[in-house]
Design an enzyme around this catalytic site. Structure first.
Site, PDB file in Angstrom:
ATOM      1  N   ASP A  46       0.822  -1.214   0.000  1.00 55.01           N
ATOM      2  CA  ASP A  46       0.000   0.000   0.000  1.00 55.01           C
ATOM      3  C   ASP A  46       0.852   1.260   0.000  1.00 55.01           C
ATOM      4  O   ASP A  46       2.023   1.244   0.386  1.00 55.01           O
ATOM      5  CB  ASP A  46      -0.891   0.044   1.249  1.00 55.01           C
ATOM      6  N   HIS A 191       3.911  -2.313   3.068  1.00 54.93           N
ATOM      7  CA  HIS A 191       3.940  -0.957   2.506  1.00 54.93           C
ATOM      8  C   HIS A 191       5.259  -0.695   1.780  1.00 54.93           C
ATOM      9  O   HIS A 191       6.325  -1.052   2.280  1.00 54.93           O
ATOM     10  CB  HIS A 191       3.753   0.077   3.617  1.00 54.93           C
TER      11      HIS A 191
END
Length: 233
Positions: A46, A191
């Site tokens: 993400d 991430h």
């Protein structure tokens, strides 16, 4: 129905899907949780693209021979278009994380629709791909999120396990978090950007990947992008 009661009912309708941000409450919803085909896991990242974090993660994925799904922010794609295109060039899948990293609970349905529409348009234009998946910031869905995603042809997907790698802890700690929730057929959230987290947290993420590879090899699990992990589930 009084105005107060109507307002309360509308608020509950708006917020009810946010309950799925609590892991145990979304387990009965396997597609939303990212529960896919057995024999492997779905690997997702993400908050990118990031000019430093994304190349570091891409390099490690290339070394491991893994393909993943990157949930991108439209604002980050506009800021770093070449990095976004490099993810596609490396063979990875692109998905939508929204335009701005703001929780949908504090946004109206119209604001959410505008946010997703802009993100999807810019991601398509820059990467030349047609994203299928959507994940809201912080994993918090609202009624407006679901309506907007459906109208744009996007399927919401959250995760079954995460590493909490945004905290810039050490790789062993991140791996422990991952393995506490990861099982056959699950989807992992990590991430590749620190735009909403501790500065340089992506360094820990990149260093965690080889450790994760060792564990997955022991478990006999493959790593897949969501396009392969979910579509035939």
């Amino acid at each position: 129905m009084t105005t107060a009661v109507a307002g309360a009912a509308a608020g509950l309708w708006h917020a009810a899907p946010a309950l799925t941000s609590i892991g145990p409450l979304r387990r009965p919803l396997p597609r939303l949780s990212g529960q896919g085909r057995p024999g492997g896991i779905g690997l997702t990242f993400d908050d990118g693209p990031d000019p430093l974090g994304t190349p570091a993660v891409l390099a490690e994925l290339d070394r491991l021979g893994w393909t993943a799904t990157f949930f991108m922010l439209g604002s980050q794609v506009r800021a770093h278009p070449d990095v976004a295109r490099s993810v596609v060039a490396a063979g990875h899948e692109i998905a939508v994380h929204g335009d701005l990293h703001r929780v949908h609970l504090v946004r109206t349905a119209a604001q959410v629709r505008s946010d997703l529409t802009r993100a999807l348009g810019d991601i398509r234009a820059v990467t030349g791909t047609d994203p299928r998946w959507f994940r809201p910031p912080y994993g918090v869905l609202t009624a407006g999120s679901l309506i907007a995603a459906r109208s744009l042809g996007l399927t919401p997907v959250l995760w079954t396990a995460w590493g909490r790698d945004w905290q810039k802890a050490n790789p062993a700690w991140v791996l422990d978090n991952v393995m506490s929730g990861l099982a056959d057929g699950g989807t992992l959230l990590l991430h590749d950007s620190d735009c909403t987290s501790t500065p340089r947290s992506w360094r820990t993420t990149a260093r965690t990947l080889p450790l994760l590879a060792e564990r997955l090899d022991e478990m006999g699990l493959h790593v897949r992008p969501l396009r392969d992990h979910l579509t035939a589930a």
